[in-house]
Structures are given as C-alpha cells and as structure tokens.
Design a protein around this motif. Structure first.
Motif, PDB file in Angstrom:
ATOM      1  N   ALA A  66      -7.994   5.282  -8.484  1.00  0.00           N
ATOM      2  CA  ALA A  66      -8.413   5.335  -9.884  1.00  0.00           C
ATOM      3  C   ALA A  66      -7.353   4.805 -10.844  1.00  0.00           C
ATOM      4  N   VAL A  67      -6.096   5.221 -10.662  1.00  0.00           N
ATOM      5  CA  VAL A  67      -5.057   4.884 -11.643  1.00  0.00           C
ATOM      6  C   VAL A  67      -4.261   3.679 -11.161  1.00  0.00           C
ATOM      7  N   ALA A  68      -4.534   2.534 -11.728  1.00  0.00           N
ATOM      8  CA  ALA A  68      -3.835   1.312 -11.323  1.00  0.00           C
ATOM      9  C   ALA A  68      -3.804   0.334 -12.490  1.00  0.00           C
ATOM     10  N   GLY A  69      -2.688  -0.370 -12.629  1.00  0.00           N
ATOM     11  CA  GLY A  69      -2.546  -1.333 -13.713  1.00  0.00           C
ATOM     12  C   GLY A  69      -2.119  -2.692 -13.201  1.00  0.00           C
ATOM     13  N   MET A  70      -2.150  -3.663 -14.089  1.00  0.00           N
ATOM     14  CA  MET A  70      -1.707  -5.017 -13.755  1.00  0.00           C
ATOM     15  C   MET A  70      -1.099  -5.625 -15.005  1.00  0.00           C
ATOM     16  N   GLU A  71      -0.073  -6.437 -14.820  1.00  0.00           N
ATOM     17  CA  GLU A  71       0.547  -7.097 -15.963  1.00  0.00           C
ATOM     18  C   GLU A  71      -0.359  -8.232 -16.450  1.00  0.00           C
ATOM     19  N   ILE A  72      -1.179  -7.882 -17.415  1.00  0.00           N
ATOM     20  CA  ILE A  72      -2.043  -8.875 -18.063  1.00  0.00           C
ATOM     21  C   ILE A  72      -1.232  -9.620 -19.121  1.00  0.00           C
ATOM     22  N   GLU A  79       0.822  -1.203   0.000  1.00  0.00           N
ATOM     23  CA  GLU A  79       0.000   0.000   0.000  1.00  0.00           C
ATOM     24  C   GLU A  79       0.860   1.258   0.000  1.00  0.00           C
ATOM     25  N   THR A  80       1.908   1.275   0.810  1.00  0.00           N
ATOM     26  CA  THR A  80       2.802   2.436   0.869  1.00  0.00           C
ATOM     27  C   THR A  80       3.480   2.674  -0.477  1.00  0.00           C
ATOM     28  N   PHE A  94      -4.712  -4.300  -3.928  1.00  0.00           N
ATOM     29  CA  PHE A  94      -3.882  -3.422  -4.756  1.00  0.00           C
ATOM     30  C   PHE A  94      -4.715  -2.269  -5.324  1.00  0.00           C
ATOM     31  N   LYS A  95      -5.868  -2.606  -5.870  1.00  0.00           N
ATOM     32  CA  LYS A  95      -6.746  -1.596  -6.442  1.00  0.00           C
ATOM     33  C   LYS A  95      -7.245  -0.634  -5.365  1.00  0.00           C
ATOM     34  N   GLN A  96      -7.568  -1.140  -4.217  1.00  0.00           N
ATOM     35  CA  GLN A  96      -8.047  -0.291  -3.123  1.00  0.00           C
ATOM     36  C   GLN A  96      -6.956   0.692  -2.689  1.00  0.00           C
ATOM     37  N   ALA A  97      -5.715   0.243  -2.671  1.00  0.00           N
ATOM     38  CA  ALA A  97      -4.610   1.121  -2.294  1.00  0.00           C
ATOM     39  C   ALA A  97      -4.374   2.201  -3.343  1.00  0.00           C
ATOM     40  N   ALA A  98      -4.542   1.847  -4.614  1.00  0.00           N
ATOM     41  CA  ALA A  98      -4.225   2.773  -5.701  1.00  0.00           C
ATOM     42  C   ALA A  98      -5.341   3.762  -5.998  1.00  0.00           C
ATOM     43  N   VAL A 110       2.513   1.687  -3.499  1.00  0.00           N
ATOM     44  CA  VAL A 110       1.523   2.102  -4.500  1.00  0.00           C
ATOM     45  C   VAL A 110       1.191   3.583  -4.349  1.00  0.00           C
ATOM     46  N   LYS A 111       0.932   4.002  -3.138  1.00  0.00           N
ATOM     47  CA  LYS A 111       0.578   5.406  -2.896  1.00  0.00           C
ATOM     48  C   LYS A 111       1.752   6.333  -3.203  1.00  0.00           C
ATOM     49  N   LYS A 112       2.972   5.871  -2.946  1.00  0.00           N
ATOM     50  CA  LYS A 112       4.164   6.667  -3.224  1.00  0.00           C
ATOM     51  C   LYS A 112       4.328   6.878  -4.726  1.00  0.00           C
ATOM     52  N   ILE A 113       4.137   5.826  -5.495  1.00  0.00           N
ATOM     53  CA  ILE A 113       4.229   5.930  -6.963  1.00  0.00           C
ATOM     54  C   ILE A 113       3.222   6.941  -7.486  1.00  0.00           C
ATOM     55  N   ILE A 114       1.996   6.860  -6.998  1.00  0.00           N
ATOM     56  CA  ILE A 114       0.947   7.779  -7.445  1.00  0.00           C
ATOM     57  C   ILE A 114       1.249   9.203  -7.007  1.00  0.00           C
ATOM     58  N   GLU A 115       1.725   9.371  -5.781  1.00  0.00           N
ATOM     59  CA  GLU A 115       2.027  10.710  -5.254  1.00  0.00           C
ATOM     60  C   GLU A 115       3.023  11.454  -6.128  1.00  0.00           C
ATOM     61  N   TYR A 116       3.966  10.724  -6.704  1.00  0.00           N
ATOM     62  CA  TYR A 116       5.001  11.370  -7.495  1.00  0.00           C
ATOM     63  C   TYR A 116       4.810  11.158  -8.998  1.00  0.00           C
ATOM     64  N   GLY A 117       3.547  11.052  -9.395  1.00  0.00           N
ATOM     65  CA  GLY A 117       3.205  11.121 -10.809  1.00  0.00           C
ATOM     66  C   GLY A 117       3.338   9.847 -11.597  1.00  0.00           C
ATOM     67  N   GLY A 118       3.441   8.697 -10.917  1.00  0.00           N
ATOM     68  CA  GLY A 118       3.605   7.447 -11.630  1.00  0.00           C
ATOM     69  C   GLY A 118       2.340   6.616 -11.696  1.00  0.00           C
ATOM     70  N   ILE A 119       2.435   5.539 -12.441  1.00  0.00           N
ATOM     71  CA  ILE A 119       1.342   4.581 -12.584  1.00  0.00           C
ATOM     72  C   ILE A 119       1.793   3.258 -11.974  1.00  0.00           C
ATOM     73  N   PRO A 120       1.161   2.812 -10.884  1.00  0.00           N
ATOM     74  CA  PRO A 120       1.544   1.532 -10.278  1.00  0.00           C
ATOM     75  C   PRO A 120       0.909   0.366 -11.026  1.00  0.00           C
ATOM     76  N   CYS A 121       1.710  -0.662 -11.291  1.00  0.00           N
ATOM     77  CA  CYS A 121       1.216  -1.864 -11.963  1.00  0.00           C
ATOM     78  C   CYS A 121       1.625  -3.087 -11.161  1.00  0.00           C
ATOM     79  N   LEU A 122       0.662  -3.918 -10.833  1.00  0.00           N
ATOM     80  CA  LEU A 122       0.959  -5.155 -10.129  1.00  0.00           C
ATOM     81  C   LEU A 122       1.715  -6.089 -11.070  1.00  0.00           C
TER      82      LEU A 122
END
Length: 295
Positions: free
Chosen positions: A229-235, A188-189, A223-227, A191-203
């Motif tokens: 709106a903007v969250a990705g996953m390696e599909i 969670e930390t 993962f989605k709850q932590a992120a 994911v939130k850090k990536i978003i805070e500094y303009g990134g896109i977190p992807c599981l």
C-alpha cells in the motif's frame, strides 16, 4: 507533526552530504537549504543514516532518510543491476535495524573500485588504488566519485560529470555493473525492511538505470508489488522537470500503480540547485498514507 499544519513551501527529499558522497557537510546543506527557503528536507546519504530523528532548524524541518543501494533482476537483460531506494522515516529510525542491509557493502565496493581501475588500465588510463584512496574526503567511503576526482586532477576529464559520462558512469560506454562485485540486498528486501521499521520507500530516479520504457514500467510494477500500500516514486526529480515526455510517463505510472509522488534534487555538489518541483503537500500525503496503513 502538528508543525506541518502551519507550514507551506518547497521540499527536497533527496539530499547528500559528506557522510556519503556529497561535497558539503550536513550543517552546510541544512544552512543552504534554509537560505533557499525550503520548508522541509530529508538527508538521504548512501547506505547510512545521517539523522535518526526529526528535528527543526529554524523554520525548516529535517526528516531522517537514507538512499539504499539494492540489487534488482532485469528480466529483459537476464542479469542484475543496481537500483536505489530512498527511505523516508517521519517517526524516526534505529540504524541498528538495518545492520544486516549494510553488512559486506564496503568490502565489495573496494573490489568494484579495483575492477574499474583495471578496466581503465586496459584503455591506457593508468590510475592507482593509492591515488584513489588518497583523494581528500571527509568520509571513509571510497567509490566512483574518488576515481572521477583523480581523472579530473590528472587532466583526463574536465569535470566530475564528464568523468562519469565518458569513463565510469551508468551511461558511459564502459559502465561496469556494481552488482558483479558488491553484495547488496534485493530491492524487495530493502523495500520491505523500510516499511517494517516505519518508513516510506520511494523508487529513486527511475530513468537512472539505463532501462527503456518497458523495463522502467516492469521495475515500477515490481517495486509496487514488493511495497504494497505505502510506496512512492520520485516523480518531481529535479533533472526531469524540464523534460515533458519523461514527466508525462512518470505521472502515468504513478496513477496506474497508485504511487505517492516524491520530490528530490539528488544534490551532491555546491553548484546543484535544491528541488523546485513539489511542496509540503506531497509530504503530508505520505504521512496520511503511512498513518492510514497503520490503522
């Protein structure tokens, strides 16, 4: 990013170099990705930034990225495990913003290596810390890959993959969770850090953690709850493309939890292919989601 409007082709958002545990330098990876015809890549070395700004190499774009090791509590296990989160930074990144995430990892990793060597010793496989530290490498990092190389050099295993599969890897019978020795930030930390500094977190690689389907879905939900709106996953993870059962399940989770699809090879070695499963349209969707979130 206007350049993207004129480009169309394959992308790979999960690549490693000698800056962490890859076998090729950043320049070598970039050159081979160009030769393979890719339009866009992200270098995502473990717990370090190889690039901090977007750049062009010929007709190929390189985007800053990272693969963060994190700690995640698995409710069904009543224990923690290591989960990887890829961060993609289309607008660049300042590594100093992540210093608190990196602090303490290296000391813990050395303790982790010692624990693995002790476990090998109990199984009559004798490898010393000096042998591991003396493995030829181009980065300061010492970890399981160096242990695997010694196992191969001593003829105990025939390849790096076999060393992981049989002796030290996540799916080996003797796997030791790194979170018992290394102090990672929580998922969670990170994911939130990536978003805070303009990134896109992807599981990263959802099937890579010895979780069953129910546990994977719980991981994705958390993962989605932590992120938000903007969250990705390696599909479109390269190793999953020829497994229709896995692909169907991941796409189902993607829709259910409103996730962006990411595409990556997790390439470490010269003989590994680059990603073939997704085009630059996936990256454009990431940009659109990032921009809409900031409006």
């Amino acid at each position: 990013m206007d350049l993207l409007e004129k480009r169309n082709g394959l992308i790979d958002l999960h690549l490693h170099t000698t800056n962490s545990d890859g076998m090729e330098s950043p320049d070598e990876v970039i050159g081979k990705a160009q030769a393979a015809g890719l339009s866009l890549i992200a270098i995502t070395d473990h717990n370090c930034f190889t690039f901090t700004e977007c750049k062009m190499s010929g007709q190929m774009m390189i985007v800053p990225g990272i693969e963060l090791s994190t700690e995640y509590y698995v409710p069904a296990w009543k224990d923690t495990t290591e989960i990887h989160v890829v961060g993609i930074f289309p607008n660049g990144v300042n590594p100093e913003d992540f210093e608190d995430v990196f602090s303490g990892i290296e000391d813990g990793k050395l303790d982790y290596v010692k624990a693995i060597l002790e476990d090998l010793k109990k199984r009559k496989i004798n490898i010393t810390l000096n042998e591991v530290c003396n493995v030829e490498r181009t980065c300061e990092h010492v970890g399981r890959h160096q242990i695997a190389k010694v196992l191969v050099e001593k003829g105990i295993e025939s390849s790096i993959d076999d060393a992981f599969d049989h002796q030290i890897g996540n799916f080996s019978p003797y796997y030791i969770p790194s979170t018992k020795y290394v102090h990672y930030v929580t998922m969670e930390t990170a994911v939130k850090k990536i978003i805070e500094y303009g990134g896109i977190p992807c599981l990263a690689h959802p099937y890579g953690y010895s979780l069953n389907k129910e546990e994977i879905e719980q991981l994705v939900r958390d993962f989605k709850q932590a992120a938000g709106a903007v969250a990705g996953m390696e599909i479109y993870y390269e190793m999953y493309l020829n497994d229709p059962v896995r692909m169907k399940f991941l796409k189902k989770l993607q829709i259910k939890y409103d996730l962006l699809a990411s595409c990556g090879s997790d390439r470490h070695r010269q003989d590994q292919p680059f990603a073939t499963g997704g085009t630059i349209e996936l990256f454009k969707a990431m940009l659109n989601s990032l921009n809409n979130d900031h409006e």
